[in-house]
Every structure is written in structure tokens, then in C-alpha cells.
Design a protein around this motif. Structure first.
Motif, PDB file in Angstrom:
ATOM      1  N   SER A 112       0.958  -0.950  -0.082  1.00 37.78           N
ATOM      2  CA  SER A 112      -0.042   0.059  -0.094  1.00 37.78           C
ATOM      3  C   SER A 112       0.743   1.349   0.158  1.00 37.78           C
ATOM      4  O   SER A 112       1.806   1.194   0.785  1.00 37.78           O
ATOM      5  CB  SER A 112      -0.909   0.022   1.110  1.00 37.78           C
ATOM      6  N   ILE A 113       0.388   2.308  -0.826  1.00 39.72           N
ATOM      7  CA  ILE A 113       1.232   3.475  -0.843  1.00 39.72           C
ATOM      8  C   ILE A 113       0.071   4.510  -0.304  1.00 39.72           C
ATOM      9  O   ILE A 113      -1.018   4.621  -0.600  1.00 39.72           O
ATOM     10  CB  ILE A 113       1.484   3.978  -2.125  1.00 39.72           C
ATOM     11  N   ILE A 114       0.585   4.940   0.996  1.00 32.74           N
ATOM     12  CA  ILE A 114      -0.474   5.886   1.836  1.00 32.74           C
ATOM     13  C   ILE A 114       0.277   7.458   1.745  1.00 32.74           C
ATOM     14  O   ILE A 114       1.349   7.607   2.373  1.00 32.74           O
ATOM     15  CB  ILE A 114      -0.398   5.433   3.177  1.00 32.74           C
ATOM     16  N   CYS A 115      -0.356   8.220   1.250  1.00 30.03           N
ATOM     17  CA  CYS A 115       0.102   9.485   1.218  1.00 30.03           C
ATOM     18  C   CYS A 115      -0.685  10.431   2.159  1.00 30.03           C
ATOM     19  O   CYS A 115      -0.063  11.535   2.659  1.00 30.03           O
ATOM     20  CB  CYS A 115      -0.353  10.362  -0.166  1.00 30.03           C
ATOM     21  N   ASP A 116      -1.889  10.100   2.723  1.00 32.85           N
ATOM     22  CA  ASP A 116      -2.286  11.085   3.745  1.00 32.85           C
ATOM     23  C   ASP A 116      -2.397  10.313   4.992  1.00 32.85           C
ATOM     24  O   ASP A 116      -2.845   9.173   5.451  1.00 32.85           O
ATOM     25  CB  ASP A 116      -4.108  10.941   3.318  1.00 32.85           C
ATOM     26  N   LYS A 117      -1.545  11.073   5.755  1.00 32.49           N
ATOM     27  CA  LYS A 117      -1.189  10.512   7.178  1.00 32.49           C
ATOM     28  C   LYS A 117      -2.175  10.565   8.295  1.00 32.49           C
ATOM     29  O   LYS A 117      -2.120   9.942   9.293  1.00 32.49           O
ATOM     30  CB  LYS A 117       0.205  11.145   7.732  1.00 32.49           C
ATOM     31  N   SER A 118      -3.200  11.153   8.050  1.00 35.93           N
ATOM     32  CA  SER A 118      -4.176  11.325   8.974  1.00 35.93           C
ATOM     33  C   SER A 118      -4.815   9.981   9.575  1.00 35.93           C
ATOM     34  O   SER A 118      -5.284  10.217  10.582  1.00 35.93           O
ATOM     35  CB  SER A 118      -5.230  12.460   8.532  1.00 35.93           C
ATOM     36  N   GLY A 119      -4.771   8.977   8.701  1.00 37.59           N
ATOM     37  CA  GLY A 119      -5.470   7.883   9.043  1.00 37.59           C
ATOM     38  C   GLY A 119      -4.774   6.773  10.180  1.00 37.59           C
ATOM     39  O   GLY A 119      -5.420   5.764  10.254  1.00 37.59           O
ATOM     40  N   PHE A 120      -3.428   7.173   9.950  1.00 41.20           N
ATOM     41  CA  PHE A 120      -2.574   6.089  10.959  1.00 41.20           C
ATOM     42  C   PHE A 120      -3.037   5.931  12.411  1.00 41.20           C
ATOM     43  O   PHE A 120      -3.432   6.818  13.028  1.00 41.20           O
ATOM     44  CB  PHE A 120      -1.235   6.566  10.884  1.00 41.20           C
ATOM     45  N   THR A 121      -3.219   4.748  12.863  1.00 42.12           N
ATOM     46  CA  THR A 121      -3.296   4.655  14.402  1.00 42.12           C
ATOM     47  C   THR A 121      -2.057   3.466  14.598  1.00 42.12           C
ATOM     48  O   THR A 121      -1.025   3.337  13.950  1.00 42.12           O
ATOM     49  CB  THR A 121      -4.553   3.664  14.628  1.00 42.12           C
ATOM     50  N   GLU A 122      -2.207   3.036  15.953  1.00 43.64           N
ATOM     51  CA  GLU A 122      -0.935   2.308  16.266  1.00 43.64           C
ATOM     52  C   GLU A 122      -1.058   0.901  15.618  1.00 43.64           C
ATOM     53  O   GLU A 122       0.328   0.280  15.331  1.00 43.64           O
ATOM     54  CB  GLU A 122      -1.237   1.978  17.712  1.00 43.64           C
ATOM     55  N   THR A 123      -2.147   0.420  15.015  1.00 43.61           N
ATOM     56  CA  THR A 123      -2.141  -0.950  14.798  1.00 43.61           C
ATOM     57  C   THR A 123      -2.598  -1.085  13.052  1.00 43.61           C
ATOM     58  O   THR A 123      -2.553  -2.325  12.414  1.00 43.61           O
ATOM     59  CB  THR A 123      -3.112  -1.944  15.439  1.00 43.61           C
ATOM     60  N   LYS A 124      -3.100  -0.079  12.551  1.00 40.30           N
ATOM     61  CA  LYS A 124      -3.808  -0.021  11.148  1.00 40.30           C
ATOM     62  C   LYS A 124      -3.807   1.270  10.585  1.00 40.30           C
ATOM     63  O   LYS A 124      -3.631   2.225  11.185  1.00 40.30           O
ATOM     64  CB  LYS A 124      -5.055  -0.859  11.364  1.00 40.30           C
ATOM     65  N   TYR A 125      -4.121   1.408   9.222  1.00 40.39           N
ATOM     66  CA  TYR A 125      -4.370   2.368   8.756  1.00 40.39           C
ATOM     67  C   TYR A 125      -5.861   2.652   8.403  1.00 40.39           C
ATOM     68  O   TYR A 125      -6.722   1.617   7.895  1.00 40.39           O
ATOM     69  CB  TYR A 125      -3.726   2.899   7.458  1.00 40.39           C
ATOM     70  N   ILE A 126      -6.543   3.769   8.700  1.00 40.63           N
ATOM     71  CA  ILE A 126      -8.064   3.870   8.382  1.00 40.63           C
ATOM     72  C   ILE A 126      -8.110   5.155   7.306  1.00 40.63           C
ATOM     73  O   ILE A 126      -7.867   6.063   7.649  1.00 40.63           O
ATOM     74  CB  ILE A 126      -8.786   4.244   9.905  1.00 40.63           C
ATOM     75  N   GLY A 127      -8.735   4.646   6.369  1.00 40.17           N
ATOM     76  CA  GLY A 127      -9.123   5.526   5.045  1.00 40.17           C
ATOM     77  C   GLY A 127      -8.807   4.971   3.830  1.00 40.17           C
ATOM     78  O   GLY A 127      -8.958   3.598   3.771  1.00 40.17           O
ATOM     79  N   VAL A 128      -8.188   5.691   2.664  1.00 44.33           N
ATOM     80  CA  VAL A 128      -8.149   5.195   1.537  1.00 44.33           C
ATOM     81  C   VAL A 128      -6.507   5.420   1.074  1.00 44.33           C
ATOM     82  O   VAL A 128      -6.130   6.376   0.943  1.00 44.33           O
ATOM     83  CB  VAL A 128      -9.104   5.722   0.695  1.00 44.33           C
ATOM     84  N   PRO A 129      -5.660   4.355   0.875  1.00 48.32           N
ATOM     85  CA  PRO A 129      -4.434   4.363   0.096  1.00 48.32           C
ATOM     86  C   PRO A 129      -4.398   5.172  -1.210  1.00 48.32           C
ATOM     87  O   PRO A 129      -5.534   4.964  -1.913  1.00 48.32           O
ATOM     88  CB  PRO A 129      -3.970   2.784   0.243  1.00 48.32           C
ATOM     89  N   SER A 130      -3.389   5.831  -1.537  1.00 48.81           N
ATOM     90  CA  SER A 130      -3.423   6.056  -2.828  1.00 48.81           C
ATOM     91  C   SER A 130      -3.160   5.229  -4.128  1.00 48.81           C
ATOM     92  O   SER A 130      -3.856   5.127  -4.974  1.00 48.81           O
ATOM     93  CB  SER A 130      -2.064   7.270  -2.896  1.00 48.81           C
ATOM     94  N   LEU A 131      -2.346   3.991  -3.731  1.00 49.73           N
ATOM     95  CA  LEU A 131      -2.165   3.125  -4.556  1.00 49.73           C
ATOM     96  C   LEU A 131      -1.913   1.608  -3.730  1.00 49.73           C
ATOM     97  O   LEU A 131      -1.584   1.762  -2.552  1.00 49.73           O
ATOM     98  CB  LEU A 131      -0.655   3.481  -5.094  1.00 49.73           C
ATOM     99  N   ILE A 132      -2.607   0.680  -4.310  1.00 46.71           N
ATOM    100  CA  ILE A 132      -2.619  -0.535  -3.625  1.00 46.71           C
ATOM    101  C   ILE A 132      -2.131  -1.422  -4.912  1.00 46.71           C
ATOM    102  O   ILE A 132      -2.429  -1.618  -5.901  1.00 46.71           O
ATOM    103  CB  ILE A 132      -4.109  -0.947  -3.198  1.00 46.71           C
ATOM    104  N   VAL A 133      -1.284  -2.535  -4.365  1.00 41.97           N
ATOM    105  CA  VAL A 133      -0.709  -3.701  -5.074  1.00 41.97           C
ATOM    106  C   VAL A 133      -1.231  -5.089  -4.622  1.00 41.97           C
ATOM    107  O   VAL A 133      -0.906  -5.125  -3.378  1.00 41.97           O
ATOM    108  CB  VAL A 133       1.094  -3.379  -5.442  1.00 41.97           C
TER     109      VAL A 133
END
Length: 186
Positions: free
Chosen positions: A89-110
């Protein structure tokens, strides 16, 4: 791919199941999906691509994350809980990070296909990522040595940006200037 057909479980039940399992599990609106253990070829491709993307992203705002890392897809006006574990996952919006996961929408997924999960990545996840607005979705097929890249168009639908098999260079639209020679990952 799904653990149990026509059985829906709660998010709490899923989280408990995850605590008791070493398997990679995903949760899409009450249905649990189990990913197979990755093959050696799968791991080599993932590692090589992560290194290339990581080098490209050095000094930029986006970051690359590899499985197993939970992405809880969240978007305004969309209900339900979707917890996926993309290969990269390529994540550009840092606002969704938690201690254990990312909540939101990555910019790019492979996603790197396995023989037993092709329909999950080619149909279920493609439609899910498109619906949530993942700007670019790469599907890598180790069996065919191919890379297919989908990007969102103006109508928020995926269209194929590029596709190469065995040889050639693919180019990202989201990661401006990032190119990948297929010989470098296969």
C-alpha cells in the motif's frame, strides 16, 4: 477464499478470530476471507517492488507498507466495515494512521495474485478499491509474469492504464515519474 459461505459475523467476532489465528484474514461486511501463505516467487516480487517503491518515495510524503498491515477502508457516505491486507500500500494521507492499522484510503494498492485467490483480487478487491476511491490499483500475476495497472477516471471508474507481460516498462500515474521494468521484479 471466504472461510464460510453465507455466514456473517460481527466485527468483534472477527477481531477475536484474528487474535487466535496466524493466518492473514480480511473482513468485508461480515464475511471473513483467508489469504493463502505466499509462495517464494510472490515474496520475491513483493520484496523487490517494495524496495523500488521505497527508494522512489525517499524524501517524499508518501510511504510504502507491506503485508501484513491492516487497511480499514473508510470513506464518507459508505457504510460497512472493510479490513483488507494488501500486499503493498502506498499511503500519502497520514491522518488515518493508528498504532495498529491505517483507516482511510491508500493512494495506490498492489496485489500479487496467488493461484487460489485470483478472483478475490481480480473481482472483489478491484470493485472494492474502485468504490472507495483507491486512485491506482496494480495487479501482479506471477504465473503470467504480468503487471496490470488500473487508475480512476473522471467518473470514478477504473480504466486500464497499462499492462505488460514478461518484458517492458510500466509507469504509474499516481507516483509521477515512477517506472518499473518487469525484468526487475520477475
Amino acid at each position: 477464499m471466504a472461510l464460510a459461505k453465507n455466514i456473517s459475523i460481527s466485527l468483534d467476532e472477527f477481531l477475536k478470530m484474528r487474535e487466535e489465528s496466524d493466518s492473514i484474514l480480511e473482513y468485508i461486511d461480515g464475511v471473513v476471507y483467508m489469504s493463502p501463505s505466499p509462495s517464494t516467487k510472490h515474496q520475491r516480487i513483493s520484496s523487490r517492488l517494495q524496495i523500488k517503491m521505497g527508494i522512489y518515495l525517499e524524501g517524499k510524503t508518501c510511504e510504502v507498507f507491506s503485508a501484513p498491515y491492516d487497511i480499514e477502508l473508510k470513506k464518507d457516505k459508505l457504510d460497512g466495515t472493510k479490513i483488507v491486507v494488501p500486499d503493498l500500500s502506498i499511503i500519502c494521507d497520514k491522518s488515518g494512521f493508528t498504532e495498529t492499522k491505517y483507516i482511510g484510503v491508500p493512494s495506490l494498492i498492489v496485489e500479487i495474485l496467488s493461484q487460489s485467490n485470483q478472483s478475490h483480487d481480480l473481482i472483489t478487491k478491484l470493485n472494492l478499491y474502485m468504490k472507495y476511491g483507491v486512485q491506482e490499483y496494480w495487479i501482479i500475476n506471477p504465473m503470467l509474469e504480468s503487471v496490470t495497472i488500473y487508475t480512476l477516471n473522471d467518473d470514478a471508474m477504473y480504466e486500464q492504464l497499462d499492462m505488460k507481460t514478461s518484458i517492458g516498462v510500466v509507469k504509474s500515474k499516481v507516483l509521477e515519474g515512477f517506472t518499473l521494468d518487469l525484468k526487475e521484479i520477475f
